[in-house]
Scaffold this active site. Structure first.
Site, PDB file in Angstrom:
ATOM      1  N   LYS A  44       0.813  -1.221   0.000  1.00  0.00           N
ATOM      2  CA  LYS A  44       0.000   0.000   0.000  1.00  0.00           C
ATOM      3  C   LYS A  44       0.849   1.276   0.000  1.00  0.00           C
ATOM      4  CE  LYS A  44      -4.212  -1.796   2.110  1.00  0.00           C
ATOM      5  NZ  LYS A  44      -5.253  -1.592   3.128  1.00  0.00           N
ATOM      6  N   ASP A  48      -9.936   2.974   2.065  1.00  0.00           N
ATOM      7  CA  ASP A  48     -10.111   2.331   3.381  1.00  0.00           C
ATOM      8  C   ASP A  48     -10.843   3.253   4.363  1.00  0.00           C
ATOM      9  OD1 ASP A  48      -8.886  -0.057   2.689  1.00  0.00           O
ATOM     10  OD2 ASP A  48      -6.893   0.623   3.271  1.00  0.00           O
TER      11      ASP A  48
END
Ligand code: ATR
Length: 280
Positions: A74, A110
């Site tokens: 990420k 997220d």
């Protein structure tokens, strides 16, 4: 199960990570694509760290339209992207990538997914207070989106206090120091969010039950087990609680909507996730 209409115009999406074999996203997104008539497939791509620099070129050549990024890439993917959304830039982290005018653009869904999950449940964020347990990658994303959504007060508690202080001071620069504090607040808060891994592998809670009473709503971003010790304690105390399934679902919903420009078939995606979890 729906069957995809594959032909010469079918496009490709996927998820990169290492490992990715456990991911629920390939089935969730592929089914969602078919449901709305988006002619595409979504596959898992296990990637070795040394291959990351060539990956975007390989995807460009193979006409991959977009992809998700999971552990451990990420943050590592960021230097290879052409553009970042404000969210991704501030977090230094990306879980969703797409092509825009020939450029690769990255965003993090997220945090937005977490907040959307709360709102879908009817839990208000604006003007409320919250305590966040943890200061890692997930905590950072959740904290940023909660404040962006209008949370009035955020308390950050982490085992390693220095990391909580670092996160709080970074957020204070953007949202104002008066909205942030480090450590557990004395009188509790409206919402408690667990972003630590405590409860994932053992029947342990990151917060003693006695201190949980000072909250009204409790979320654990862990979804497997479906009810961690923290959430069992919350239930015992008669508090409202939720696990991390909503965050998992809505981060996917947000990615889907970026890629297709259409509302996601949320009910189907939720069903697909629940079915896969049950099979675990
Ligand atoms: P993620 O990407 O899921 O957020 P991470 O970045 O590794 O994962 O963060 C894990 C979080 O869980 C951290 O806040 C970590 O605390 P430290 O910063 O002190 O390491 C927290 N954590 C992990 N194990 C813990 C434990 N046994 N007790 C308390 N906190 C723990």
């Amino acid at each position: 199960m729906l069957f995809p209409a594959i032909d010469g115009t079918t496009t490709l999406y996927g998820i990169i990570g290492n490992p990715v074999a456990h991911s629920f996203s390939p089935l969730m997104h592929s089914q969602a694509f078919w449901q709305v008539g988006h002619k595409a497939l979504y596959l898992p791509f296990p990637v070795e760290p040394e291959d990351l620099p060539q990956l975007l070129e390989a995807f460009r050549i193979a006409s991959v339209q977009g992809f998700n990024v999971t552990v451990p890439y990420k943050e590592a993917i960021v230097p290879f992207l052409d553009d970042l959304t404000e969210e991704a830039q501030l977090l230094g982290s990306v879980n969703t990538v797409w092509r825009e005018a020939g450029r690769w653009k990255g965003h993090s869904t997220d945090g937005p997914g977490f907040v959307r999950g709360l709102k879908e449940r009817g839990w208000q964020v604006e003007g409320r207070s919250a305590t966040l347990l943890g200061a890692g990658g997930s905590a950072k994303a959740v904290a940023f989106s909660l404040l962006k959504a209008g949370l009035a007060q955020l308390h950050i508690k982490n085992r390693t206090r220095a990391k909580a202080e670092e996160l709080a001071s970074k957020l204070a620069e953007i949202f104002g120091a008066d909205r942030l504090s480090v450590g557990l607040p004395e009188g509790g808060a409206d919402l408690l969010v667990n972003c630590t891994s405590v409860g994932l592998k053992a029947d342990l809670s990151p917060l003693p039950k006695g201190q949980l009473e000072a909250y009204r709503q409790v979320v654990d971003i862990i979804y497997n087990p479906a009810q961690t010790r923290l959430l069992k304690d919350a239930q015992d105390l008669g508090l409202e609680w939720d696990n991390g399934l909503a965050m998992l679902l809505y981060q996917g919903v947000e990615s889907f909507e970026i890629w297709t420009g259409r509302p996601a078939p949320v009910a189907l995606m939720k069903e697909t996730l629940a079915a896969q979890l049950q099979g675990k």
